[in-house]
Design a protein around this motif. Structure first.
Motif, PDB file in Angstrom:
ATOM      1  N   LEU A 104       0.834  -1.198   0.000  1.00 31.03           N
ATOM      2  CA  LEU A 104       0.000   0.000   0.000  1.00 31.03           C
ATOM      3  C   LEU A 104       0.871   1.251   0.000  1.00 31.03           C
ATOM      4  N   PRO A 105       0.568   2.219  -0.839  1.00 31.24           N
ATOM      5  CA  PRO A 105       1.244   3.510  -0.715  1.00 31.24           C
ATOM      6  C   PRO A 105       0.591   4.340   0.381  1.00 31.24           C
ATOM      7  N   PHE A 106       1.282   5.387   0.819  1.00 35.69           N
ATOM      8  CA  PHE A 106       0.697   6.303   1.795  1.00 35.69           C
ATOM      9  C   PHE A 106       0.530   7.674   1.150  1.00 35.69           C
ATOM     10  N   TRP A 107      -0.447   8.427   1.646  1.00 34.46           N
ATOM     11  CA  TRP A 107      -0.713   9.772   1.143  1.00 34.46           C
ATOM     12  C   TRP A 107      -0.204  10.775   2.167  1.00 34.46           C
ATOM     13  N   ASP A 108       0.950  11.370   1.890  1.00 39.22           N
ATOM     14  CA  ASP A 108       1.553  12.332   2.819  1.00 39.22           C
ATOM     15  C   ASP A 108       1.060  13.732   2.483  1.00 39.22           C
ATOM     16  N   TYR A 109      -0.184  14.011   2.850  1.00 39.08           N
ATOM     17  CA  TYR A 109      -0.820  15.286   2.498  1.00 39.08           C
ATOM     18  C   TYR A 109      -0.183  16.489   3.188  1.00 39.08           C
ATOM     19  N   ASP A 110       0.694  16.254   4.146  1.00 30.28           N
ATOM     20  CA  ASP A 110       1.357  17.362   4.829  1.00 30.28           C
ATOM     21  C   ASP A 110       2.694  17.733   4.201  1.00 30.28           C
ATOM     22  N   ALA A 111       3.154  16.972   3.198  1.00 31.56           N
ATOM     23  CA  ALA A 111       4.495  17.193   2.651  1.00 31.56           C
ATOM     24  C   ALA A 111       4.634  18.567   2.006  1.00 31.56           C
ATOM     25  N   ASP A 112       3.685  18.946   1.156  1.00 28.09           N
ATOM     26  CA  ASP A 112       3.690  20.248   0.485  1.00 28.09           C
ATOM     27  C   ASP A 112       2.318  20.443  -0.148  1.00 28.09           C
ATOM     28  N   ARG A 113       2.129  21.601  -0.763  1.00 26.75           N
ATOM     29  CA  ARG A 113       0.806  21.943  -1.295  1.00 26.75           C
ATOM     30  C   ARG A 113       0.360  20.981  -2.397  1.00 26.75           C
ATOM     31  N   THR A 151      -3.989  19.233   7.757  1.00 22.92           N
ATOM     32  CA  THR A 151      -3.050  18.166   7.403  1.00 22.92           C
ATOM     33  C   THR A 151      -1.841  18.115   8.321  1.00 22.92           C
ATOM     34  N   SER A 152      -1.545  19.193   9.034  1.00 18.38           N
ATOM     35  CA  SER A 152      -0.339  19.222   9.854  1.00 18.38           C
ATOM     36  C   SER A 152      -0.483  18.360  11.106  1.00 18.38           C
ATOM     37  N   PRO A 153       0.471  17.429  11.325  1.00 21.04           N
ATOM     38  CA  PRO A 153       0.458  16.641  12.557  1.00 21.04           C
ATOM     39  C   PRO A 153       1.306  17.260  13.653  1.00 21.04           C
ATOM     40  N   ALA A 154       1.667  18.544  13.512  1.00 17.21           N
ATOM     41  CA  ALA A 154       2.658  19.152  14.406  1.00 17.21           C
ATOM     42  C   ALA A 154       2.266  19.032  15.874  1.00 17.21           C
ATOM     43  N   TYR A 155       1.005  19.320  16.211  1.00 21.02           N
ATOM     44  CA  TYR A 155       0.597  19.252  17.617  1.00 21.02           C
ATOM     45  C   TYR A 155       0.746  17.824  18.143  1.00 21.02           C
ATOM     46  N   ALA A 156       0.257  16.852  17.369  1.00 25.71           N
ATOM     47  CA  ALA A 156       0.326  15.457  17.814  1.00 25.71           C
ATOM     48  C   ALA A 156       1.780  14.999  17.959  1.00 25.71           C
ATOM     49  N   MET A 157       2.604  15.336  16.968  1.00 27.42           N
ATOM     50  CA  MET A 157       3.986  14.866  17.005  1.00 27.42           C
ATOM     51  C   MET A 157       4.780  15.532  18.117  1.00 27.42           C
ATOM     52  N   GLY A 158       4.285  16.662  18.611  1.00 24.35           N
ATOM     53  CA  GLY A 158       4.944  17.346  19.705  1.00 24.35           C
ATOM     54  C   GLY A 158       4.578  16.828  21.082  1.00 24.35           C
ATOM     55  N   ARG A 159       3.578  15.963  21.168  1.00 24.75           N
ATOM     56  CA  ARG A 159       3.220  15.390  22.469  1.00 24.75           C
ATOM     57  C   ARG A 159       4.241  14.318  22.837  1.00 24.75           C
ATOM     58  N   HIS A 191      -6.071  12.690  11.625  1.00 24.86           N
ATOM     59  CA  HIS A 191      -6.973  11.594  11.259  1.00 24.86           C
ATOM     60  C   HIS A 191      -8.419  12.019  11.071  1.00 24.86           C
ATOM     61  N   ASN A 192      -9.052  12.459  12.158  1.00 23.89           N
ATOM     62  CA  ASN A 192     -10.484  12.769  12.077  1.00 23.89           C
ATOM     63  C   ASN A 192     -10.787  13.906  11.117  1.00 23.89           C
ATOM     64  N   VAL A 193      -9.949  14.949  11.137  1.00 23.75           N
ATOM     65  CA  VAL A 193     -10.259  16.122  10.323  1.00 23.75           C
ATOM     66  C   VAL A 193     -10.112  15.829   8.835  1.00 23.75           C
ATOM     67  N   VAL A 194      -9.166  14.978   8.455  1.00 20.12           N
ATOM     68  CA  VAL A 194      -9.052  14.593   7.043  1.00 20.12           C
ATOM     69  C   VAL A 194     -10.264  13.770   6.633  1.00 20.12           C
ATOM     70  N   HIS A 195     -10.681  12.838   7.480  1.00 22.23           N
ATOM     71  CA  HIS A 195     -11.914  12.087   7.203  1.00 22.23           C
ATOM     72  C   HIS A 195     -13.084  13.043   6.966  1.00 22.23           C
ATOM     73  N   TRP A 215      -7.573   3.849   2.733  1.00 24.82           N
ATOM     74  CA  TRP A 215      -6.448   2.995   3.094  1.00 24.82           C
ATOM     75  C   TRP A 215      -5.119   3.723   2.960  1.00 24.82           C
ATOM     76  N   LEU A 216      -5.021   4.670   2.029  1.00 27.98           N
ATOM     77  CA  LEU A 216      -3.806   5.474   1.900  1.00 27.98           C
ATOM     78  C   LEU A 216      -3.715   6.494   3.035  1.00 27.98           C
ATOM     79  N   HIS A 217      -4.874   7.008   3.443  1.00 24.39           N
ATOM     80  CA  HIS A 217      -4.935   7.905   4.598  1.00 24.39           C
ATOM     81  C   HIS A 217      -4.452   7.177   5.847  1.00 24.39           C
ATOM     82  N   HIS A 218      -4.939   5.961   6.060  1.00 25.47           N
ATOM     83  CA  HIS A 218      -4.547   5.228   7.264  1.00 25.47           C
ATOM     84  C   HIS A 218      -3.109   4.736   7.196  1.00 25.47           C
TER      85      HIS A 218
END
Length: 479
Positions: A104-113, A151-159, A191-195, A215-218
């Protein structure tokens, strides 16, 4: 139960940087089409696999409606679910003459515009012949990029902690039910907000996995968990209630199999997959520090530094006095603050870290509605009137979406109907406002602004009203 460790053979790659001529998505599309032809009671079929996550179809078949949300089990359950699904798709790819190393590929929607747009293979209906197409909201199928705020996971990744309602992985919950109210930071955003932003099938737990982009989102959510866990001082739970928890799924041969959380923490040796490093393909849009992409850390070896002390019991410091109704437009509510409660808090926040361990939290509670309106709101504290997007970003403390609102009101199993809740730590903003002499000790104002195309329509006054969602209370607390 899981057998011997898997030989690493499968690399999940970034869908947007697959090389020219790569057939990963072509094989995926062919497998999805084949799985959609299978009988409804075939556990390797498309609709059956989607129903493992959620469905409103009755009577329920074995393992349906098993997803874990709003809970510390969220990440573990979905990693297992994704892994078995990938094995089913891979077996189907091979059956159709494709490669045995498909992943499965992943969709890195936070990488760039550019990568924030849904990949073209998923957009065009092609007269109904495209198995990867699904109806989607907010101009997603027209190539509109997902807003960076969602798309930014910054808050989560900072926990730094996994366990806790505002921490990375979610709060402790019993295993018995599927939709609790203690989601972690990664489950909330992205997760939830992209859904919710993609909407339609993706916006509802009972249909989300029918959309092939699910599945790419997950895969991306699972990748972010791997990145977070690779950081020094970031530890997955070792609580026996979590580490020994087993869940069952169907494997590629249709057999029923089980995994425990302890089986899935080493994805390379135990599950046989890794993730490639993400790559930028267009210049990133400069944004304030609060939403800048956190650096992807390298894996560390050796002993970790002592973990942080979990926040203590929260004490209520104030709450809104009336419900707030959201219909797709900007809305605000005042939260009076009890000075008798917050006087010690103010004194503590005036001390530089690490001399104080005070934490301030904002909670949006008792969120009720009949259906997810496919609108995502930014949550802003003390937003200045007429603030630019960049200045407003400095006041955004989180996001509000409504993924699962239908299940909360009509739960399965032994849960009681309940409203949704979002809780975020706002300590950095409070500290900054105090340093700027801009913190009002008597009240704060919380504003909810639609994000994306809905925001533009709201500003122009042309938007139709969304199905209403009511917020019962917004509260401030500290520990």
């Amino acid at each position: 139960m899981m057998g011997s460790p898997q030989q690493v053979a499968h690399v999940r790659r970034n869908v947007w940087t697959l090389p020219p001529g790569d057939l990963t998505l072509a094989h995926y599309a062919a497998a999805v089409a084949e799985m959609k032809k299978r009988e409804p009671d075939d556990p390797t079929g498309w609709t059956y696999q989607a129903a493992l996550h959620g469905t409103s179809t009755t009577p329920a078949m074995p393992l349906w409606n098993g997803c874990k949300h709003g809970s510390w089990y969220f990440l573990a359950w979905h990693r297992m679910y994704l892994w078995y699904f990938e094995r089913i798709v891979r077996a189907t790819v091979v059956q159709l003459g494709g490669p045995a190393d498909w992943a499965l590929p992943f969709w890195d929607y936070d990488a760039d515009r550019e990568q924030a747009r849904i990949p073209p293979a998923f957009r065009d209906e092609e007269g109904g012949s495209n198995p990867l197409f699904a109806d989607r909201a907010n101009l997603v199928n027209e190539g509109e990029p997902l807003p960076v705020e969602i798309t930014s996971p910054a808050y989560a990744m900072g926990r730094t902690l996994f366990v806790g309602e505002t921490e990375f992985g979610g709060g402790i919950t019993p295993n018995g039910s599927t939709f609790w109210n203690r989601k972690g930071a990664l489950e909330d955003t992205p997760h939830n907000v992209v859904h919710s932003y993609i909407g339609r099938w993706m916006g509802r737990t009972t249909t989300a996995a029918l959309d092939p982009v699910f599945w790419l989102h997950h895969a991306n959510i699972d990748r972010l968990w791997s990145v977070w866990a690779s950081r020094a001082g970031h530890d997955n739970p070792d609580d026996p209630r979590w580490i020994s928890q087993e869940y069952s799924f169907f494997d590629a041969d249709g057999s029923r199999q089980s995994l425990a959380a302890s089986d899935i923490l080493d994805t390379s040796d135990r599950l046989g997959y890794t993730y490639e490093e993400p790559v930028l393909i267009s210049p990133p849009v400069p944004l304030p520090p609060s939403v800048r992409r956190p650096p992807v850390p390298e894996s560390t070896s050796g002993p970790s530094a002592p973990g942080p002390t979990p926040p203590g019991r929260r004490e209520m410091a104030g709450s809104s006095e009336e419900p707030l109704r959201l219909v797709g437009r900007a809305a605000s509510v005042a939260v009076p603050i009890d000075r008798r409660t917050t006087l010690p808090l103010g004194e503590a926040l005036g001390v530089d870290e690490p001399e104080t361990d005070r934490h301030v939290f904002l909670s949006v509670e008792d969120i009720e509605g009949e259906t997810n309106p496919d609108t995502v709101y930014g949550i802003y504290v003390n937003l200045p009137e007429g603030a630019s997007r960049e200045r407003a970003e400095g006041h955004r403390v989180g996001n509000l979406s409504f993924f699962g609102i239908e299940r909360a009101q009509d739960p399965r199993g032994d849960e009681h109907p309940h409203g949704l809740r979002v809780s975020v730590e706002i300590t950095p903003l409070v500290r900054r406002l105090q340093a700027e002499n801009a913190w009002d000790e008597a009240r704060l104002r919380v504003t909810f602004l639609p994000l994306g195309p809905a925001a533009a329509e709201s500003r122009e006054g042309v938007a139709d009203e969304d199905p209403p969602v009511e917020i019962g209370r917004v509260s401030l607390s500290y520990s």
